[in-house]
Structures are given as structure tokens and as C-alpha cells.
Design a protein around this motif. Structure first.
Motif, short mmCIF file in Angstrom:
data_model
loop_
_atom_site.label_atom_id
_atom_site.label_comp_id
_atom_site.label_asym_id
_atom_site.label_seq_id
_atom_site.Cartn_x
_atom_site.Cartn_y
_atom_site.Cartn_z
N ALA A 72 0.84 -1.21 0.00
CA ALA A 72 0.00 0.00 0.00
C ALA A 72 0.87 1.26 0.00
CB ALA A 72 -0.93 -0.01 1.21
N ALA A 73 1.96 1.25 0.79
CA ALA A 73 2.84 2.43 0.86
C ALA A 73 3.53 2.65 -0.49
CB ALA A 73 3.87 2.24 1.97
N LEU A 74 4.03 1.58 -1.09
CA LEU A 74 4.72 1.71 -2.37
C LEU A 74 3.75 2.14 -3.47
CD1 LEU A 74 6.97 -1.47 -2.13
CD2 LEU A 74 7.74 0.90 -1.94
N ALA A 75 2.51 1.61 -3.41
CA ALA A 75 1.51 1.97 -4.41
C ALA A 75 1.15 3.45 -4.29
CB ALA A 75 0.25 1.11 -4.23
N ARG A 76 1.01 3.92 -3.06
CA ARG A 76 0.65 5.34 -2.88
C ARG A 76 1.77 6.23 -3.40
NH1 ARG A 76 -1.71 8.06 2.65
NH2 ARG A 76 -1.40 10.22 2.03
N TRP A 77 3.01 5.84 -3.13
CA TRP A 77 4.14 6.62 -3.64
C TRP A 77 4.15 6.59 -5.17
CZ3 TRP A 77 8.35 5.77 -6.75
CH2 TRP A 77 9.27 6.84 -6.83
N ALA A 78 3.93 5.42 -5.75
CA ALA A 78 3.97 5.29 -7.22
C ALA A 78 2.87 6.14 -7.86
CB ALA A 78 3.84 3.83 -7.63
#
Ligand code: FE2
Ligand code: FE2
Length: 272
Positions: A72-78
Motif C-alpha cells: 500500500a505504501a509503495l503503491a501510494r508513492w507510485a
């Protein structure tokens, strides 16, 4: 000190600096977000393989929540870095084309100890990987996320290692077998899961070709490793395999590992 789990709210999203996004890192972060987010399926698989071990099952369910949060954190950053990236639809493309053996009742590694050796390898591998990406990224929010994740992955290694020691007492698989499982899991990093996640994130409108997408992924990922990122990974891999992490074989493996990742990354540099 008790461990306190972080949440997405602990990340200072306002500190995001769009000009510092490296488009090549962005591509592999998109792929990583999907593999991580798929943690719930891993928990189902592991609970099936350890059906009579509620202590392990409880630990696995907490572990999966952390993996999903990594996704979820990586997706939000992406999505911040590339507003045209739609995690939800990419994740659907990923899970439509790739799935774990959820109906397995025994480990695909043959024994429970073997499964735990493989889990240790994955965790130490991801810890080294996120450390390398965090060091390579100039974008501060991504660096922060990668450091938080790398620390979690190291704890995950310790978690699975603790259970591995418990199972080794009863299963008694030999060192050679342990080492072979570890080696097998390392070479699998080039497997379909990452290649397919990379394709699902970056190949909209294109046709999947395993060899091509696997190469595209590995070439990029390999380029961020420095010797220090590999050294800890090699030492902990040796420990999980039952080999001496400080011995001559380990230092040879560090050099060989670095040579191998540089070789993999070379093709991309030449093409650029
Ligand atoms: Fe993770
Ligand atoms: Fe993990």
C-alpha cells in the motif's frame, strides 16, 4: 524495546519531491507494490502448509498485514510519482495472470523446514533490495518508505528463522538439503511472479513474454546493488542454509554475487 508498527500516516507525504523521481526506480517500485500487496495469498498458502500450528499461523497473519502495508505504501508513492498509474487496475491485471498454489497442503519445498528456509531467503533478499533502493533514491519519501520496509523485512527474517530452528529439531533435514533449497530460492528471484508484476505495472497494451519481461525487470533491479547490500544478504542466507556466514565460502559468495548482479545490470546500461 517493544516494536511499534508504522502506518501510512507516519509517512510525510507532503515532503514528496516530484523532480527527484527516478523513472527507472519508479518502474520497479510499481512491480514491488503488487508483489507485496499479494501478501494475503501467501498467508493462506502458509496456513495451509502449517495447518496444525496455530502459533505459527497467528504470526503469519500479522506478517501478511505488514507485507500488504508495504504494498500500500509503495503503491501510494507510485501514484504520487506517476498520476497516470492506477494501482487497482494494475493489481487486477497481475492477479488475473499470476496466482500462488493456494490449494497446496504441503510445502512446495518438500518439508516445513524447507519452506522456512525459503521464507528466510525471501525476507533477507527483500531487506537488501529495499536498502539498496532507499540508498539509490534521491526522492526523500521513497527513501523513507524503503528504510521502513527494509527494517520490517529483517524482522521477518528473524521471525521465520526462529520457527525454522524449532522445525529443524523434529524434521532434521541435512545441511546439504538446506543449502540446496536456499540456492533454489535465490535463483527463483527470476521467476514468473516478479516478471509478471513488472509486466502488469509497465506493459499496458503489450503481450506478456516471460523471458523478455523477466530480463527487463532484473536488469533494472540489479543495477542498484552495492557490495555492502549483498554482504549482509549473503551472511544471513548462509545462516539460514546452515553454513558458516563468516567463512571463506561466504566471502567468495559475496564477490560472486556482486559480479552476477553487475553482469545482469550491464545489458540495460549498454542499451541506454
Ligand atoms: Fe515486504
Ligand atoms: Fe517481509
Amino acid at each position: 524495546m517493544a516494536y511499534e508498527h508504522w502506518s501510512l500516516d507516519d509517512i510525510d507525504w507532503a515532503a514528496f519531491e516530484p523532480a527527484k523521481v527516478d523513472p527507472e526506480i519508479l518502474k520497479i517500485i510499481k512491480a514491488a507494490s503488487m508483489v507485496e500487496y499479494n501478501g494475503a495469498d501467501y498467508a493462506i498458502y502458509l496456513c495451509n502448509v502449517f495447518p496444525d500450528d496455530p502459533e505459527f499461523q497467528d504470526a503469519v497473519n500479522l506478517w501478511a498485514e505488514e507485507e500488504i502495508q508495504h504494498g500500500a505504501a509503495l503503491a501510494r508513492w507510485a501514484e504520487l510519482a506517476d498520476p497516470s498509474f492506477d494501482f487497482k487496475s494494475s493489481f487486477k491485471r497481475f492477479t488475473d495472470g499470476y496466482s500462488l498454489p493456494l490449494d497446496a497442503s504441503t510445502s512446495v519445498r518438500g518439508t516445513r523446514s524447507g519452506e522456512l528456509v525459503a521464507r528466510c531467503i525471501v525476507e533477507v533478499g527483500t531487506s537488501s533490495y529495499y536498502t539498496a533502493l532507499g540508498d539509490a533514491s534521491e526522492e526523500p519519501v521513497l527513501t523513507k518508505i524503503c528504510r521502513l520496509i527494509a527494517a520490517d523485512e529483517l524482522r521477518h527474517y528473524k521471525l521465520f528463522y526462529t520457527h525454522l530452528k524449532r522445525y529443524l529439531e523434529s524434521e532434521k533435514i541435512g545441511k546439504v538439503k538446506r543449502a540446496l533449497i536456499a540456492l533454489g530460492r535465490i535463483t527463483e528471484t527470476e521467476d514468473d511472479e516478479l516478471a509478471y508484476a513488472y509486466f502488469a505495472a509497465n506493459g499496458e497494451g503489450e503481450v506478456y513474454n516471460r523471458k523478455r519481461w523477466s530480463k527487463a525487470y532484473i536488469q533494472r533491479a540489479a543495477g542498484y546493488y552495492r557490495p555492502k547490500h549483498l554482504n549482509l544478504g549473503v551472511a544471513m542466507t548462509f545462516k539460514a542454509a546452515g553454513l558458516n556466514p563468516q567463512g571463506r565460502l561466504a566471502s567468495w559468495a559475496c564477490r560472486a554475487g556482486y559480479w552476477a548482479v553487475q553482469r545482469k545490470a550491464k545489458g540495460l546500461k549498454e542499451a541506454a
